[in-house]
Design an enzyme around this catalytic site. Sequence first.
Site, mmCIF file in Angstrom:
data_model
loop_
_atom_site.group_PDB
_atom_site.id
_atom_site.type_symbol
_atom_site.label_atom_id
_atom_site.label_comp_id
_atom_site.label_asym_id
_atom_site.label_seq_id
_atom_site.Cartn_x
_atom_site.Cartn_y
_atom_site.Cartn_z
ATOM 1 N N LYS A 95 64.461 62.893 174.939
ATOM 2 C CA LYS A 95 65.552 61.930 175.050
ATOM 3 C C LYS A 95 65.072 60.678 175.783
ATOM 4 O O LYS A 95 64.382 60.773 176.809
ATOM 5 C CB LYS A 95 66.731 62.574 175.785
ATOM 6 C CG LYS A 95 67.964 61.688 175.888
ATOM 7 C CD LYS A 95 69.132 62.457 176.499
ATOM 8 C CE LYS A 95 70.340 61.552 176.672
ATOM 9 N NZ LYS A 95 71.510 62.265 177.240
ATOM 10 N N SER A 170 75.533 61.053 175.133
ATOM 11 C CA SER A 170 74.413 60.154 174.948
ATOM 12 C C SER A 170 73.197 60.796 174.282
ATOM 13 O O SER A 170 72.233 60.113 173.957
ATOM 14 C CB SER A 170 73.990 59.567 176.294
ATOM 15 O OG SER A 170 73.572 60.580 177.192
ATOM 16 N N SER A 194 77.411 64.436 177.715
ATOM 17 C CA SER A 194 76.345 63.865 176.886
ATOM 18 C C SER A 194 75.490 64.889 176.157
ATOM 19 O O SER A 194 74.798 64.545 175.200
ATOM 20 C CB SER A 194 75.440 62.973 177.741
ATOM 21 O OG SER A 194 76.117 61.795 178.109
#
Length: 484
Positions: A95, A170, A194
């Site tokens: 990520k 996210s 997220s």
Amino acid sequence: MTEMAQPAHGRFDPPDDICRLGATELAAAIRARRVSVVEVMRACLARVAAVNPHVNAIVSLRDREELHDEASAADAALARGEAPGPLFGVPMAIKDLAQTKGLRTTFGSPLFATHVPDVDDIFVERIRAAGAILIGKTNVPEFGFGSNTYNPVFGPTFNALSHGMTAGGSSGGAAVSLALHMLPVADGSDMGGSLRNPAAFNDVYGFRPSQGRVPAGPAPEGFVAQMGVEGPMARSVRDMALLLSVQAGYDPRAPLSLDGKPDFVTDLVPEMAGRRVAWLGDLGGKLAMEAGILDLCEAALGLMEEAGALVEPHVPAFDMEALWRAFVTLRHFTSGSALKVFYDDPDKRALLKPEAIFEVDGGLDLVAAQIFAASQVRTAWYRHVLLLFERFDVLAIPTAQVFPFPAERHWPDEIAGRRMDSYHRWMEVTALATMAGLPAVNVPVGFSADGRAMGMQLIGRPRGDQAVLNLAAGYEAVTPFGVR
């Protein structure tokens, strides 16, 4: 936002046999020499080349020849008899909120568009040490703000299953990469959902571990900002357990990380019969909820009941508005304060998205008494859930309050006729686990009538990560949902 070609739902070619494998199966096949790391890398990169241009989930993709050479070196090491780690030869993309040594890390911000760290985050070190090969990064919203993955560096990431819809966030790039078989397993991070939200929106699993389970940083601040955590995402619960086993464990650089180096795979036993589930629903009408979400969750709970779970509707006797306000205050205090160094520079402030400005502005007016009061509310909520867990084994609640929405809509400002007063109010449902530091897993529950995915959170006792994974494995065994 960047325009990008997208095939209609269902138009992607199916993945090949290698890309169908999850991390557990893939690592086992590599160790047994049934498939070479070079073959795995070729299959992975071919899948990325075919699919990623349409969804924009993987960014900062490394050079193909470099990756081929790294895969060849891994095969040579295995031929020499070197002991492979649990993720040996498995391709992964980290990520883009996590630092990766020698690999561009932008945080989705133009301020860091060319940033190449000289250190790894702790959990990234562990993933590398376990033998994974990093092929690139997964896309994120700018600084992780907002459950819709788009940024001015790379553009938007699109939903894996619903044409033109948001991937969530996210960890949107991670979820889409999993759902479309570009990656066998992925890392994510979670403060306001997220990990959980994009997993729900893309029909995969996402696990928010207990606070401190996965060491954070190294970071400039290690004692206060404890609402955000790192964790695993996967198409199966076993793959999540595998990655969490690699990520978790104490590190002295993270002073509040939990002791021990647990093995969540060895102790993974599907459980369902006799588990006592509190169904929180929409908190007695407190949460605005798009039509159809509660129905999907209740149908999934019905399958759990058929398998022996004991489900009981329950509305916590707690001031949920006070809890939300405390979440907002503490987020201003931590996330907003972290960005103030850029806010104070007019040129850099101009490059911050409105949601980032909102967090910094909210922190500017805070005084110590407000922060302390918010922490007291958080503590009171923790003590309240301890009482709930005397009666229940797990709390169940939807993962999101809306189905995936058009990607160009930055965030829903209204749900079922009720106005949302901030960019993240529509994800209020995720704050319950965050504010108590509890382990929580998103499990898929199916689709709306027009094919948009949804999930449900199963929230466990403090530090009860194994029990939550075991229940999720039991759920996986008795339900038909999720990309398989």
